[in-house]
Motif scaffolding. Sequence first.
Motif, mmCIF file in Angstrom:
data_model
loop_
_atom_site.group_PDB
_atom_site.id
_atom_site.type_symbol
_atom_site.label_atom_id
_atom_site.label_comp_id
_atom_site.label_asym_id
_atom_site.label_seq_id
_atom_site.Cartn_x
_atom_site.Cartn_y
_atom_site.Cartn_z
ATOM 1 N N ALA A 32 0.898 -1.300 -0.043
ATOM 2 C CA ALA A 32 0.060 -0.098 0.181
ATOM 3 C C ALA A 32 0.879 1.187 0.132
ATOM 4 O O ALA A 32 1.863 1.280 0.325
ATOM 5 N N ARG A 33 0.340 2.256 -0.491
ATOM 6 C CA ARG A 33 0.913 3.764 -0.384
ATOM 7 C C ARG A 33 0.116 4.805 0.212
ATOM 8 O O ARG A 33 -1.103 4.864 0.247
ATOM 9 N N SER A 34 0.842 5.726 0.788
ATOM 10 C CA SER A 34 0.268 6.811 1.241
ATOM 11 C C SER A 34 0.627 8.048 0.594
ATOM 12 O O SER A 34 1.938 8.442 0.815
ATOM 13 N N SER A 35 -0.134 8.497 -0.530
ATOM 14 C CA SER A 35 0.355 9.431 -1.376
ATOM 15 C C SER A 35 0.286 10.854 -0.815
ATOM 16 O O SER A 35 -0.798 11.199 -0.190
ATOM 17 N N LYS A 36 1.494 11.754 -1.194
ATOM 18 C CA LYS A 36 1.239 13.055 -0.568
ATOM 19 C C LYS A 36 1.837 13.973 -1.495
ATOM 20 O O LYS A 36 2.634 13.583 -2.461
ATOM 21 N N ASP A 37 1.532 15.452 -1.674
ATOM 22 C CA ASP A 37 2.012 16.475 -2.107
ATOM 23 C C ASP A 37 3.038 17.248 -1.211
ATOM 24 O O ASP A 37 2.252 17.549 -0.082
ATOM 25 N N ILE A 38 4.243 17.560 -1.425
ATOM 26 C CA ILE A 38 4.785 18.318 -0.622
ATOM 27 C C ILE A 38 5.419 19.682 -1.275
ATOM 28 O O ILE A 38 5.721 19.556 -2.438
ATOM 29 N N ASP A 65 9.093 14.227 13.641
ATOM 30 C CA ASP A 65 8.546 13.913 14.864
ATOM 31 C C ASP A 65 7.297 12.909 14.815
ATOM 32 O O ASP A 65 6.457 13.098 14.146
ATOM 33 N N PRO A 66 7.391 11.419 15.141
ATOM 34 C CA PRO A 66 6.598 10.576 14.939
ATOM 35 C C PRO A 66 5.225 10.683 15.314
ATOM 36 O O PRO A 66 4.174 10.217 14.760
ATOM 37 N N SER A 67 5.175 11.624 16.263
ATOM 38 C CA SER A 67 3.802 12.082 16.838
ATOM 39 C C SER A 67 2.896 13.008 15.766
ATOM 40 O O SER A 67 1.813 13.171 15.965
ATOM 41 N N LYS A 68 3.342 13.498 14.962
ATOM 42 C CA LYS A 68 3.210 14.587 13.811
ATOM 43 C C LYS A 68 2.890 14.021 12.679
ATOM 44 O O LYS A 68 1.746 14.201 12.083
ATOM 45 N N THR A 69 3.743 13.041 12.120
ATOM 46 C CA THR A 69 3.908 12.589 10.635
ATOM 47 C C THR A 69 4.441 11.348 10.525
ATOM 48 O O THR A 69 5.694 11.292 11.437
ATOM 49 N N ILE A 70 4.497 10.784 9.572
ATOM 50 C CA ILE A 70 4.882 9.342 9.348
ATOM 51 C C ILE A 70 6.348 9.730 8.367
ATOM 52 O O ILE A 70 7.087 8.842 8.196
ATOM 53 N N ILE A 71 6.295 10.796 7.989
ATOM 54 C CA ILE A 71 7.059 11.183 6.782
ATOM 55 C C ILE A 71 8.697 11.009 7.097
ATOM 56 O O ILE A 71 9.567 10.384 6.530
ATOM 57 N N GLY A 72 9.145 11.578 8.178
ATOM 58 C CA GLY A 72 10.435 11.565 8.729
ATOM 59 C C GLY A 72 10.864 9.877 8.932
ATOM 60 O O GLY A 72 11.974 9.716 8.521
ATOM 61 N N GLU A 73 9.985 9.504 9.760
ATOM 62 C CA GLU A 73 10.334 7.868 9.766
ATOM 63 C C GLU A 73 10.681 7.129 8.656
ATOM 64 O O GLU A 73 11.364 6.145 8.436
ATOM 65 N N ALA A 74 9.825 7.446 7.339
ATOM 66 C CA ALA A 74 9.698 6.823 6.279
ATOM 67 C C ALA A 74 10.762 7.284 5.585
ATOM 68 O O ALA A 74 11.547 6.468 4.769
#
Length: 83
Positions: A32-38, A65-74
């Motif tokens: 699966a994917r979580s699509s985003k525009d940045i 910050d994993p409590s705010k978004t999954i982007i950094g961890e990804a």
Amino acid sequence: MYQIKNIKDLDKLLETSENHSLECFVALNGGARSSKDIYKENNIYYVYNYIDDTEDSFTKEELFDPSKTIIGEAITLGNFYVY
């Protein structure tokens, strides 16, 4: 498809993209994917989330910050890509 390996990669791609925005995704379990525009402006990252039609804004620190978004961890785990 290009893997974003660190924040410098992300910033460089944003700086050099035609409209300073990127179509990205987080690779999730099971394919699966979580699509985003940045988009980045004045050191703030604006993120549009396709899954729920929401937009968020983050500083660089908040992006990891994993409590705010999954982007950094990804990014750290090698699961963040540009289409």
